[in-house]
Design an enzyme around this catalytic site. Structure first.
Site, PDB file in Angstrom:
ATOM      1  N   LYS A  33       5.535  66.635  41.818  1.00 42.87           N
ATOM      2  CA  LYS A  33       5.650  67.979  41.242  1.00 42.87           C
ATOM      3  C   LYS A  33       4.949  69.041  42.077  1.00 42.87           C
ATOM      4  CE  LYS A  33       7.014  67.054  36.605  1.00 42.87           C
ATOM      5  NZ  LYS A  33       7.049  65.575  36.593  1.00 42.87           N
ATOM      6  N   GLY A  34       3.780  68.692  42.642  1.00 43.53           N
ATOM      7  CA  GLY A  34       3.042  69.658  43.477  1.00 43.53           C
ATOM      8  C   GLY A  34       3.879  70.099  44.669  1.00 43.53           C
ATOM      9  N   LYS A  35       4.485  69.110  45.322  1.00 38.75           N
ATOM     10  CA  LYS A  35       5.316  69.431  46.494  1.00 38.75           C
ATOM     11  C   LYS A  35       6.531  70.261  46.093  1.00 38.75           C
ATOM     12  CE  LYS A  35       4.293  65.461  49.355  1.00 38.75           C
ATOM     13  NZ  LYS A  35       4.795  64.195  49.847  1.00 38.75           N
TER      14      LYS A  35
ATOM     15  N   ASP B 225       6.969  63.941  55.338  1.00 35.89           N
ATOM     16  CA  ASP B 225       6.058  62.812  55.461  1.00 35.89           C
ATOM     17  C   ASP B 225       4.763  63.379  56.019  1.00 35.89           C
ATOM     18  OD1 ASP B 225       5.591  60.080  55.016  1.00 35.89           O
ATOM     19  OD2 ASP B 225       5.630  59.721  57.160  1.00 35.89           O
TER      20      ASP B 225
ATOM     21  N   PHE C   9      -6.746  65.600  46.955  1.00 32.70           N
ATOM     22  CA  PHE C   9      -6.374  64.193  46.751  1.00 32.70           C
ATOM     23  C   PHE C   9      -6.522  63.472  48.084  1.00 32.70           C
ATOM     24  CE2 PHE C   9      -2.238  63.826  48.917  1.00 32.70           C
ATOM     25  CZ  PHE C   9      -2.006  65.155  49.195  1.00 32.70           C
TER      26      PHE C   9
ATOM     27  N   ASP D 206      -8.976  64.056  51.334  1.00 32.73           N
ATOM     28  CA  ASP D 206      -9.673  65.350  51.298  1.00 32.73           C
ATOM     29  C   ASP D 206     -11.203  65.230  51.232  1.00 32.73           C
ATOM     30  OD1 ASP D 206      -7.389  66.856  51.562  1.00 32.73           O
ATOM     31  OD2 ASP D 206      -7.132  67.207  49.419  1.00 32.73           O
TER      32      ASP D 206
ATOM     33  N   HIS E 146      -1.957  71.405  56.534  1.00 34.81           N
ATOM     34  CA  HIS E 146      -0.846  70.962  57.374  1.00 34.81           C
ATOM     35  C   HIS E 146       0.492  71.299  56.707  1.00 34.81           C
ATOM     36  CE1 HIS E 146      -2.456  68.133  54.601  1.00 34.81           C
ATOM     37  NE2 HIS E 146      -1.537  67.222  54.766  1.00 34.81           N
TER      38      HIS E 146
END
Ligand code: IMP
Length: 206
Positions: free
Chosen positions: A17-19, A77, A160, A163, A188
């Site tokens: 969901k974050g992506k 990726d 996450f 990190d 990134h």
């Protein structure tokens, strides 16, 4: 090459969901609808990430889904590359300490392997590669990096993955000690998305 000018919707080969939200922010401004694999009324099989590089894995995911849905697909990726470990964990970042994925075990493994490595040799980077596959077109790649070094111990509660042990260049705190907004300006993924956005703006206007 056909631009993306006629494209009304794009599928993100992810269920994260974050992506998906990051992509929504980017594309919906341009009038392109973003769908995740969960939004599709089709069964998409689990895709094995068998590539040796981030580019290969992103390409496998994007092209596999594009061949099923027959419309534009973006896959990504990403991972951590540590110089003193010859680039590991690299494409194995998610499962570096084995399966199932365990963020703490993964970063502890990196810390153990770097135990005897002095600060100047603890250089590392997060890398993200986006692959855009469109029917009948060559797959395009957009890469982003965030340079930094590996800390001696984990710190911070945000983010996450790796990190808590990654200190971005120009900072003296870990990525997990930054707020989400601060991380999103230097990550990134942010840089890869910026490149995609530049390409998109150019091709939408052409
Ligand atoms: P994926 O690209 O979502 O499969 O991520 C691969 C793995 O790389 C994740 O499971 C994390 O271990 C690591 N990784 C990717 N991006 C980040 C990040 O922004 N912070 C920390 N770890 C990351």
């Amino acid at each position: 090459m056909e631009g993306i000018g006629q494209v009304e919707r794009i599928i993100i080969a992810s269920r994260n969901k974050g992506k998906i939200n990051e992509f929504k922010k980017l594309f919906e401004k341009e009038g392109v609808t973003v769908l995740s694999l969960d939004d599709l009324d089709m069964t998409i099989p689990e895709i094995e990430e068998t590539g040796a590089t981030f580019h290969e894995n992103a390409k496998i995911k994007a092209e596999t889904v594009a061949s099923i849905v027959n419309e534009p697909v973006i896959a990504d990726d990403s991972g951590l590359v540590v110089d003193a470990l010859n680039g590991r964990p690299g494409v194995y970042s998610a499962r570096y300490a084995g399966e199932p994925t365990d963020d703490v075990k993964n970063y502890e493994k990196v810390l153990d392997e770097l135990e005897a490595v002095e600060e100047k040799n603890r250089t590392a980077r997060f890398v993200a590669v986006l692959a855009l596959s469109r029917p009948g077109e060559e797959t395009l790649f957009f890469e982003g990096k965030c340079e930094g070094k590996i800390a001696y111990e984990p710190k911070g509660e945000h983010g996450f993955g790796y990190d808590p042990i990654f200190i971005p260049d120009g900072y003296d705190v870990t990525m997990a000690q930054l707020t989400e907004d601060e991380k999103n300006k230097i990550s990134h993924r942010f840089h890869a998305l910026e490149r995609l956005k530049k390409w998109l703006t150019k091709n939408l206007n052409s």
